[in-house]
Scaffold this motif. Structure first.
Motif, PDB file in Angstrom:
ATOM      1  N   LEU A 198       0.891  -1.321   0.054  1.00  0.00           N
ATOM      2  CA  LEU A 198       0.056  -0.010   0.093  1.00  0.00           C
ATOM      3  C   LEU A 198       0.891   1.296   0.074  1.00  0.00           C
ATOM      4  CD1 LEU A 198      -2.999   0.220  -0.060  1.00  0.00           C
ATOM      5  CD2 LEU A 198      -3.232   0.539   2.243  1.00  0.00           C
ATOM      6  N   PRO A 199       1.843   1.256   0.861  1.00  0.00           N
ATOM      7  CA  PRO A 199       2.826   2.568   0.773  1.00  0.00           C
ATOM      8  C   PRO A 199       3.491   2.831  -0.797  1.00  0.00           C
ATOM      9  CG  PRO A 199       2.989   1.458   2.928  1.00  0.00           C
ATOM     10  CD  PRO A 199       2.380   0.490   1.904  1.00  0.00           C
ATOM     11  N   LEU A 200       3.731   1.485  -1.389  1.00  0.00           N
ATOM     12  CA  LEU A 200       4.479   1.733  -2.687  1.00  0.00           C
ATOM     13  C   LEU A 200       3.468   2.365  -3.766  1.00  0.00           C
ATOM     14  CD1 LEU A 200       6.441  -1.373  -2.964  1.00  0.00           C
ATOM     15  CD2 LEU A 200       7.237   0.731  -2.549  1.00  0.00           C
ATOM     16  N   CYS A 201       2.236   2.072  -3.667  1.00  0.00           N
ATOM     17  CA  CYS A 201       1.059   2.499  -4.799  1.00  0.00           C
ATOM     18  C   CYS A 201       0.646   3.743  -4.529  1.00  0.00           C
ATOM     19  CB  CYS A 201       0.170   1.368  -4.933  1.00  0.00           C
ATOM     20  SG  CYS A 201      -0.892   1.028  -3.436  1.00  0.00           S
ATOM     21  N   GLY A 202       1.467   4.890  -4.148  1.00  0.00           N
ATOM     22  CA  GLY A 202       0.900   6.242  -3.777  1.00  0.00           C
ATOM     23  C   GLY A 202       0.227   6.666  -5.184  1.00  0.00           C
ATOM     24  N   PRO A 203       0.944   6.526  -6.365  1.00  0.00           N
ATOM     25  CA  PRO A 203       0.209   7.336  -7.573  1.00  0.00           C
ATOM     26  C   PRO A 203      -1.016   6.612  -7.961  1.00  0.00           C
ATOM     27  CG  PRO A 203       2.809   6.902  -7.944  1.00  0.00           C
ATOM     28  CD  PRO A 203       2.283   6.281  -6.714  1.00  0.00           C
ATOM     29  N   VAL A 204      -0.945   5.277  -7.693  1.00  0.00           N
ATOM     30  CA  VAL A 204      -2.477   4.910  -8.089  1.00  0.00           C
ATOM     31  C   VAL A 204      -3.615   5.143  -6.801  1.00  0.00           C
ATOM     32  CG1 VAL A 204      -3.714   2.503  -8.129  1.00  0.00           C
ATOM     33  CG2 VAL A 204      -1.247   2.648  -8.811  1.00  0.00           C
ATOM     34  N   LEU A 252     -15.018  25.256  -7.146  1.00  0.00           N
ATOM     35  CA  LEU A 252     -13.806  25.539  -6.882  1.00  0.00           C
ATOM     36  C   LEU A 252     -12.930  24.431  -6.470  1.00  0.00           C
ATOM     37  CD1 LEU A 252     -11.909  27.821  -6.949  1.00  0.00           C
ATOM     38  CD2 LEU A 252     -12.889  28.496  -4.597  1.00  0.00           C
ATOM     39  N   PRO A 253     -13.677  23.571  -5.365  1.00  0.00           N
ATOM     40  CA  PRO A 253     -12.485  22.396  -4.853  1.00  0.00           C
ATOM     41  C   PRO A 253     -12.187  21.506  -6.110  1.00  0.00           C
ATOM     42  CG  PRO A 253     -14.442  22.775  -3.664  1.00  0.00           C
ATOM     43  CD  PRO A 253     -14.691  23.639  -4.655  1.00  0.00           C
ATOM     44  N   CYS A 254     -13.123  21.394  -6.926  1.00  0.00           N
ATOM     45  CA  CYS A 254     -12.462  20.345  -8.159  1.00  0.00           C
ATOM     46  C   CYS A 254     -11.377  21.188  -9.043  1.00  0.00           C
ATOM     47  CB  CYS A 254     -13.589  20.082  -9.063  1.00  0.00           C
ATOM     48  SG  CYS A 254     -15.048  19.401  -8.033  1.00  0.00           S
ATOM     49  N   VAL A 255     -11.698  22.295  -9.318  1.00  0.00           N
ATOM     50  CA  VAL A 255     -10.352  23.119  -9.969  1.00  0.00           C
ATOM     51  C   VAL A 255      -9.231  22.900  -9.243  1.00  0.00           C
ATOM     52  CG1 VAL A 255      -9.953  25.185 -11.192  1.00  0.00           C
ATOM     53  CG2 VAL A 255     -12.429  24.436 -11.363  1.00  0.00           C
ATOM     54  N   LEU A 256      -9.220  23.354  -7.979  1.00  0.00           N
ATOM     55  CA  LEU A 256      -8.050  23.396  -7.198  1.00  0.00           C
ATOM     56  C   LEU A 256      -7.335  21.893  -6.955  1.00  0.00           C
ATOM     57  CD1 LEU A 256      -9.098  25.929  -4.273  1.00  0.00           C
ATOM     58  CD2 LEU A 256      -7.756  26.436  -6.179  1.00  0.00           C
ATOM     59  N   LEU A 257      -8.205  21.104  -7.122  1.00  0.00           N
ATOM     60  CA  LEU A 257      -7.596  19.605  -6.934  1.00  0.00           C
ATOM     61  C   LEU A 257      -7.122  19.233  -8.117  1.00  0.00           C
ATOM     62  CD1 LEU A 257      -7.450  16.756  -5.536  1.00  0.00           C
ATOM     63  CD2 LEU A 257      -9.826  16.234  -6.369  1.00  0.00           C
ATOM     64  N   PHE A 258      -7.716  19.614  -9.287  1.00  0.00           N
ATOM     65  CA  PHE A 258      -6.898  19.421 -10.651  1.00  0.00           C
ATOM     66  C   PHE A 258      -5.506  19.967 -10.631  1.00  0.00           C
ATOM     67  CE2 PHE A 258      -5.965  20.676 -15.065  1.00  0.00           C
ATOM     68  CZ  PHE A 258      -5.938  19.277 -15.446  1.00  0.00           C
ATOM     69  N   PHE A 259      -5.386  21.219 -10.356  1.00  0.00           N
ATOM     70  CA  PHE A 259      -4.150  21.914 -10.534  1.00  0.00           C
ATOM     71  C   PHE A 259      -3.165  21.098  -9.207  1.00  0.00           C
ATOM     72  CE2 PHE A 259      -6.824  25.204 -12.645  1.00  0.00           C
ATOM     73  CZ  PHE A 259      -5.893  25.195 -13.680  1.00  0.00           C
ATOM     74  N   ALA A 260      -3.577  20.928  -8.286  1.00  0.00           N
ATOM     75  CA  ALA A 260      -2.734  20.413  -7.139  1.00  0.00           C
ATOM     76  C   ALA A 260      -2.295  19.120  -7.368  1.00  0.00           C
ATOM     77  CB  ALA A 260      -3.385  20.563  -5.822  1.00  0.00           C
ATOM     78  N   ALA A 261      -2.933  18.277  -8.420  1.00  0.00           N
ATOM     79  CA  ALA A 261      -2.913  16.607  -8.624  1.00  0.00           C
ATOM     80  C   ALA A 261      -2.162  16.530  -9.840  1.00  0.00           C
ATOM     81  CB  ALA A 261      -3.984  15.912  -8.107  1.00  0.00           C
ATOM     82  N   GLN A 262      -1.947  17.519 -10.741  1.00  0.00           N
ATOM     83  CA  GLN A 262      -1.525  17.334 -12.032  1.00  0.00           C
ATOM     84  C   GLN A 262      -0.595  16.170 -12.068  1.00  0.00           C
ATOM     85  OE1 GLN A 262      -1.648  20.363 -15.127  1.00  0.00           O
ATOM     86  NE2 GLN A 262      -1.661  21.754 -13.306  1.00  0.00           N
ATOM     87  N   ARG A 263       0.536  16.179 -11.093  1.00  0.00           N
ATOM     88  CA  ARG A 263       1.812  15.330 -11.283  1.00  0.00           C
ATOM     89  C   ARG A 263       1.346  13.795 -10.932  1.00  0.00           C
ATOM     90  NH1 ARG A 263       4.582  14.375  -6.236  1.00  0.00           N
ATOM     91  NH2 ARG A 263       3.222  15.219  -4.449  1.00  0.00           N
ATOM     92  N   TYR A 264       0.462  13.746 -10.267  1.00  0.00           N
ATOM     93  CA  TYR A 264       0.002  12.172 -10.222  1.00  0.00           C
ATOM     94  C   TYR A 264      -0.560  11.795 -11.227  1.00  0.00           C
ATOM     95  CZ  TYR A 264       0.695  13.114  -5.178  1.00  0.00           C
ATOM     96  OH  TYR A 264       1.232  13.399  -3.994  1.00  0.00           O
ATOM     97  N   PHE A 265      -1.361  12.290 -12.323  1.00  0.00           N
ATOM     98  CA  PHE A 265      -1.828  11.945 -13.369  1.00  0.00           C
ATOM     99  C   PHE A 265      -0.341  11.251 -14.236  1.00  0.00           C
ATOM    100  CE2 PHE A 265      -5.209  14.449 -12.477  1.00  0.00           C
ATOM    101  CZ  PHE A 265      -6.488  13.604 -12.768  1.00  0.00           C
ATOM    102  N   VAL A 266       0.708  12.095 -14.356  1.00  0.00           N
ATOM    103  CA  VAL A 266       1.830  11.719 -14.991  1.00  0.00           C
ATOM    104  C   VAL A 266       2.498  10.584 -14.370  1.00  0.00           C
ATOM    105  CG1 VAL A 266       4.142  12.645 -15.693  1.00  0.00           C
ATOM    106  CG2 VAL A 266       2.160  14.280 -15.534  1.00  0.00           C
TER     107      VAL A 266
END
Length: 275
Positions: free
Chosen positions: A187-193, A252-266
């Protein structure tokens, strides 16, 4: 890539971004205008005198009753995210690391349920929860998330299958059981998922309208989606500027979440099994 082609690519990306930002501009711009300008259909002209008072008026108890709806939405969203992450990761761990007869058939059968439209199971599931006396509570919206989603199970299963078996064998030599390996190592290894599942689940639960509409009849149990819909039905024709202000706050929370979590999509695209 040549400078000319690079410029063309960036120009096309910029134009596409502007096209997607136009609706956001209309909503934010209209939320800061007086009622007369919005009623006349003027969403393009920039705001001359921002009406920030539109926001507290729209969110007040006499209009949208924002804070109870926000608390209900936060509780449902939090429980749904926790349920999806725990149940899907546990089922994915079982499919990836346990060898048992019929495993492939069960996995394909689980994935085949993704082809069933939600409308097919909507009435039977409602009858089930009504027979259990859970209608007009948050549990019909939360319990399905604790029963695992096939798509997220597939993501966790693919990630767990990439982890070297030597890592798990070393843990077993040190005395770890299967549950401890799952909780302390995998579980600690699968942070991106986990991040991707949490993001998609958050967006789905936060913006869910059909589920609360079916199961939540008490006005005090309304989520933000239901409260915004009730606002539109009751005041939308006369207070369109306030409706736009309430819409901005809800999204607004959805927009902020998208900008904050872009790197996890990559990271989810290039995720590996080791650190």
């Amino acid at each position: 890539m040549s400078p000319g082609r690079r410029f063309l690519v960036f120009a096309l990306l910029a134009l596409g971004s502007l096209a997607f930002l136009v609706p956001f501009y209309f909503v934010v711009n209209g939320s800061l205008k007086p009622e007369a300008e919005v009623a006349s259909g003027d969403f393009v002209t920039p705001v001359r005198a921002p009406q920030f008072a539109n926001y507290p008026r729209a969110l007040g108890p006499e209009k949208m009753n924002f804070w109870p709806a926000l608390s209900n939405t936060v509780v449902i969203t939090t429980l749904t995210i926790a349920g999806q992450v725990l149940s899907c990761s546990l089922v994915g761990f079982g499919f990836a690391r346990f060898r048992f007869r019929g495993r492939s058939i069960l996995f394909v059968l689980m994935l085949s349920t993704m082809m069933l439209p939600a409308q097919v199971t909507m009435i039977p599931v409602f009858v089930l929860f009504r027979s259990l006396g859970l209608v007009d509570s948050i549990w019909p919206l939360v319990i399905p998330a604790w029963l695992a989603s096939p798509f997220y199970v597939f993501m966790f299963r693919q990630f767990f299958a990439q982890i070297p078996e030597e890592l798990l064998e070393a843990a077993r030599i040190d005395g770890c059981g299967n549950l401890r390996i799952y909780w302390r190592i995998l579980l600690p290894l699968c942070g991106p998922v986990i991040a991707i599942v949490a993001i998609y689940t958050f967006l789905s639960a936060w913006n869910d309208f059909m589920g609360p509409l079916i199961y939540l009849n008490d006005p005090g149990m309304r989520t933000l989606a239901l409260a915004l819909h009730a606002f539109r039905g009751q005041y939308g024709a006369t207070d369109a500027h306030l409706l736009l202000a309430a819409s901005v706050v809800c999204m607004l929370p959805c927009v902020l979440l998208f900008f904050a979590a872009q790197r996890y999509f990559v990271q989810s695209v290039a995720m590996t099994g080791g650190k």
